[in-house]
Design an enzyme around this catalytic site. Structure first.
Site, PDB file in Angstrom:
ATOM      1  N   SER A   9       0.823  -1.228   0.000  1.00 39.51           N
ATOM      2  CA  SER A   9       0.000   0.000   0.000  1.00 39.51           C
ATOM      3  C   SER A   9       0.845   1.260   0.000  1.00 39.51           C
ATOM      4  CB  SER A   9      -0.926   0.013   1.220  1.00 39.51           C
ATOM      5  OG  SER A   9      -0.151   0.077   2.405  1.00 39.51           O
ATOM      6  N   SER A 125      14.985  -6.652   6.732  1.00 38.46           N
ATOM      7  CA  SER A 125      15.522  -6.301   8.047  1.00 38.46           C
ATOM      8  C   SER A 125      15.730  -4.794   8.031  1.00 38.46           C
ATOM      9  CB  SER A 125      16.817  -7.079   8.280  1.00 38.46           C
ATOM     10  OG  SER A 125      17.442  -6.672   9.461  1.00 38.46           O
ATOM     11  N   TYR A 139      11.782  -2.102  17.914  1.00 41.28           N
ATOM     12  CA  TYR A 139      11.927  -2.223  16.459  1.00 41.28           C
ATOM     13  C   TYR A 139      13.212  -3.001  16.156  1.00 41.28           C
ATOM     14  CZ  TYR A 139      12.569  -1.059  11.556  1.00 41.28           C
ATOM     15  OH  TYR A 139      12.767  -1.152  10.204  1.00 41.28           O
ATOM     16  N   LYS A 143      13.779  -6.719  14.297  1.00 37.87           N
ATOM     17  CA  LYS A 143      14.619  -6.944  13.112  1.00 37.87           C
ATOM     18  C   LYS A 143      15.816  -7.849  13.434  1.00 37.87           C
ATOM     19  CE  LYS A 143      12.200  -4.505  10.119  1.00 37.87           C
ATOM     20  NZ  LYS A 143      11.473  -5.170   9.030  1.00 37.87           N
TER      21      LYS A 143
HETATM   22  N1  LIG Z   1      11.679   3.461   5.656  1.00 37.98           N
HETATM   23  C1  LIG Z   1      12.803   3.129   6.231  1.00 37.98           C
HETATM   24  O1  LIG Z   1      13.658   4.002   6.521  1.00 37.98           O
HETATM   25  C2  LIG Z   1      13.101   1.680   6.528  1.00 37.98           C
HETATM   26  C3  LIG Z   1      14.429   1.365   6.923  1.00 37.98           C
HETATM   27  C4  LIG Z   1      14.730   0.039   7.191  1.00 37.98           C
HETATM   28  C5  LIG Z   1      13.789  -0.959   7.043  1.00 37.98           C
HETATM   29  N2  LIG Z   1      12.519  -0.634   6.671  1.00 37.98           N
HETATM   30  C6  LIG Z   1      11.558  -1.736   6.535  1.00 37.98           C
HETATM   31  O2  LIG Z   1      10.985  -1.719   5.250  1.00 37.98           O
HETATM   32  C7  LIG Z   1       9.717  -2.359   5.279  1.00 37.98           C
HETATM   33  C8  LIG Z   1       8.681  -1.483   4.556  1.00 37.98           C
HETATM   34  O3  LIG Z   1       8.528  -0.282   5.262  1.00 37.98           O
HETATM   35  P1  LIG Z   1       8.294   1.131   4.535  1.00 37.98           P
HETATM   36  O4  LIG Z   1       9.446   1.985   4.919  1.00 37.98           O
HETATM   37  O5  LIG Z   1       7.970   0.947   3.131  1.00 37.98           O
HETATM   38  O6  LIG Z   1       7.038   1.657   5.402  1.00 37.98           O
HETATM   39  P2  LIG Z   1       5.533   2.032   4.963  1.00 37.98           P
HETATM   40  O7  LIG Z   1       5.551   3.012   3.852  1.00 37.98           O
HETATM   41  O8  LIG Z   1       4.858   2.400   6.241  1.00 37.98           O
HETATM   42  O9  LIG Z   1       4.950   0.652   4.407  1.00 37.98           O
HETATM   43  C9  LIG Z   1       4.729  -0.417   5.281  1.00 37.98           C
HETATM   44  C10 LIG Z   1       3.817  -1.416   4.623  1.00 37.98           C
HETATM   45  O10 LIG Z   1       3.589  -2.507   5.538  1.00 37.98           O
HETATM   46  C11 LIG Z   1       2.188  -2.693   5.675  1.00 37.98           C
HETATM   47  N3  LIG Z   1       1.829  -3.247   6.978  1.00 37.98           N
HETATM   48  C12 LIG Z   1       2.090  -2.790   8.210  1.00 37.98           C
HETATM   49  N4  LIG Z   1       1.562  -3.587   9.141  1.00 37.98           N
HETATM   50  C13 LIG Z   1       0.935  -4.590   8.471  1.00 37.98           C
HETATM   51  C14 LIG Z   1       0.177  -5.722   8.858  1.00 37.98           C
HETATM   52  N5  LIG Z   1      -0.051  -6.022  10.148  1.00 37.98           N
HETATM   53  N6  LIG Z   1      -0.327  -6.530   7.890  1.00 37.98           N
HETATM   54  C15 LIG Z   1      -0.129  -6.244   6.590  1.00 37.98           C
HETATM   55  N7  LIG Z   1       0.554  -5.188   6.148  1.00 37.98           N
HETATM   56  C16 LIG Z   1       1.081  -4.368   7.085  1.00 37.98           C
HETATM   57  C17 LIG Z   1       1.601  -1.304   5.504  1.00 37.98           C
HETATM   58  O11 LIG Z   1       0.216  -1.396   5.246  1.00 37.98           O
HETATM   59  P3  LIG Z   1      -0.813  -0.255   5.759  1.00 37.98           P
HETATM   60  O12 LIG Z   1      -0.705   0.852   4.757  1.00 37.98           O
HETATM   61  O13 LIG Z   1      -2.132  -0.948   5.764  1.00 37.98           O
HETATM   62  O14 LIG Z   1      -0.358   0.155   7.131  1.00 37.98           O
HETATM   63  C18 LIG Z   1       2.427  -0.824   4.312  1.00 37.98           C
HETATM   64  O15 LIG Z   1       1.955  -1.376   3.118  1.00 37.98           O
HETATM   65  C19 LIG Z   1       9.387  -2.601   6.749  1.00 37.98           C
HETATM   66  O16 LIG Z   1       9.669  -3.945   7.077  1.00 37.98           O
HETATM   67  C20 LIG Z   1      10.351  -1.664   7.466  1.00 37.98           C
HETATM   68  O17 LIG Z   1      10.661  -2.107   8.772  1.00 37.98           O
HETATM   69  C21 LIG Z   1      12.145   0.670   6.411  1.00 37.98           C
END
Ligand SMILES: NC(=O)c1ccc[n+]([C@@H]2O[C@H](COP(=O)([O-])OP(=O)(O)OC[C@H]3O[C@@H](n4cnc5c(N)ncnc54)[C@H](OP(=O)(O)O)[C@@H]3O)[C@@H](O)[C@H]2O)c1
Length: 264
Positions: A9, A125, A139, A143
């Site tokens: 999403s 991760s 968090y 991870k």
């Molecule tokens: N952004 C960063 O700086 C960063 C850095 C390191 C790692 N990450 C990792 O990258 C991954 C993606 O994160 P993002 O940065 O793209 O964040 P994001 O834009 O908030 O996207 C997170 C996605 O996960 C979905 N989600 C959350 N909880 C869920 C659940 N219980 N069931 C199904 N879907 C769920 C969200 O859906 P909804 O829209 O319905 O909430 C959204 O589609 C995560 O694992 C995060 O820990 C991110």
């Protein structure tokens, strides 16, 4: 290739779904709410915390396509604030989403990959999954759990033609920052006077971080790579530098350095 991505999403999931579909792959992605759909991408409903949702989502891809070549365990969220003040429910939400969510999808997809003796699983991760971050302790814990799980699983499945890959992003500008659940009560701020400066600082770094399309470009190469590495750190030079320093420096010196960096 047939690719299933969790959490498309927003953020990385959305960017990867668009990019991998543009690359010509057949892309399925999970969401848990109504969203504007990308043309050509197949949408499935799943909350990653729910094991049955994972099983149904995986089965519906296999029923339609006969196989899944690549699973991308992307969905995740963060809780923030002093560890002492984060409520039990938020801690469970953190572990159930980031860790159990990946476990559910891995367990659902492995029988199919095992029977074909082929498949790739990318586990998201974070740089915070190899070093503990202040005011994001749970968090980091979630991870670190993903890291340990992926390391063990890689060894268990290596002879079955299955490749497990850890993706460790640094700071990226996605929906992650505004979705973070923060515990910053008056009591928490009084007990941990530096917490607000620290949270503002890392949220600023995230908001001004790299674009998710950059990560999607790297993933586009990893999914087709015959012999991918086990770990990919996708981050700025400075963020990557912190990891060799963790190995070289005495533990307390490294903690002080991270504390200084995070304004703690
Ligand atoms: N952004 C960063 O700086 C960063 C850095 C390191 C790692 N990450 C990792 O990258 C991954 C993606 O994160 P993002 O940065 O793209 O964040 P994001 O834009 O908030 O996207 C997170 C996605 O996960 C979905 N989600 C959350 N909880 C869920 C659940 N219980 N069931 C199904 N879907 C769920 C969200 O859906 P909804 O829209 O319905 O909430 C959204 O589609 C995560 O694992 C995060 O820990 C991110």
């Amino acid at each position: 290739m047939i690719i299933l991505i969790t959490g498309i999403s927003s953020g990385f999931g959305l960017a990867m779904a668009r990019r991998l579909s543009d690359d010509g792959h057949i892309v399925y992605g999970t969401v848990r709410r109504e969203v504007e759909q990308l043309p050509g991408v197949h949408y499935l409903k799943a909350d990653v915390r729910n094991e049955a949702d994972a099983r149904v989502a995986v089965k519906s891809v296999v029923d339609a396509e006969g196989r899944i070549d690549v699973l991308i365990n992307n969905a995740g969220m963060g809780v923030g604030g002093p560890a002492e003040f984060i409520p039990e429910d938020d801690i469970r939400l953190q572990m159930e989403t980031n860790f159990m969510g990946q476990v559910h999808f891995c367990k659902a997809v492995l029988p199919y990959m095992r029977s074909r003796r082929s498949g790739k699983i990318l586990c998201f991760s974070s740089i915070g999954g190899v070093m503990g971050l202040p005011f994001q302790a749970y968090y980091s814990a979630s991870k670190f759990a993903v890291e340990g799980f992926a390391e063990g699983l890689q060894i268990e499945t290596a002879r079955m033609g299955i490749k497990i890959v850890l993706i460790e992003p640094g700071d990226f500008a996605t929906g992650f920052t505004s979705a973070r659940r923060k515990s910053l009560s008056k009591e928490a701020l009084e007990a941990y006077p530096k917490v607000l400066d620290s949270v503002r600082s890392f949220e600023n770094d995230e908001r001004s971080g790299l674009k998710p399309e950059y990560l999607a470009g790297r993933i586009s190469r990893i999914v087709v790579c015959k012999n991918p590495k086990f770990r990919y750190r996708i981050a700025t030079f400075i963020q990557k530098l912190s990891l060799p320093l963790k190995v070289i420096l005495p533990g307390r010196t490294f903690s002080r350095m991270i504390g200084w960096f995070y304004k703690q």
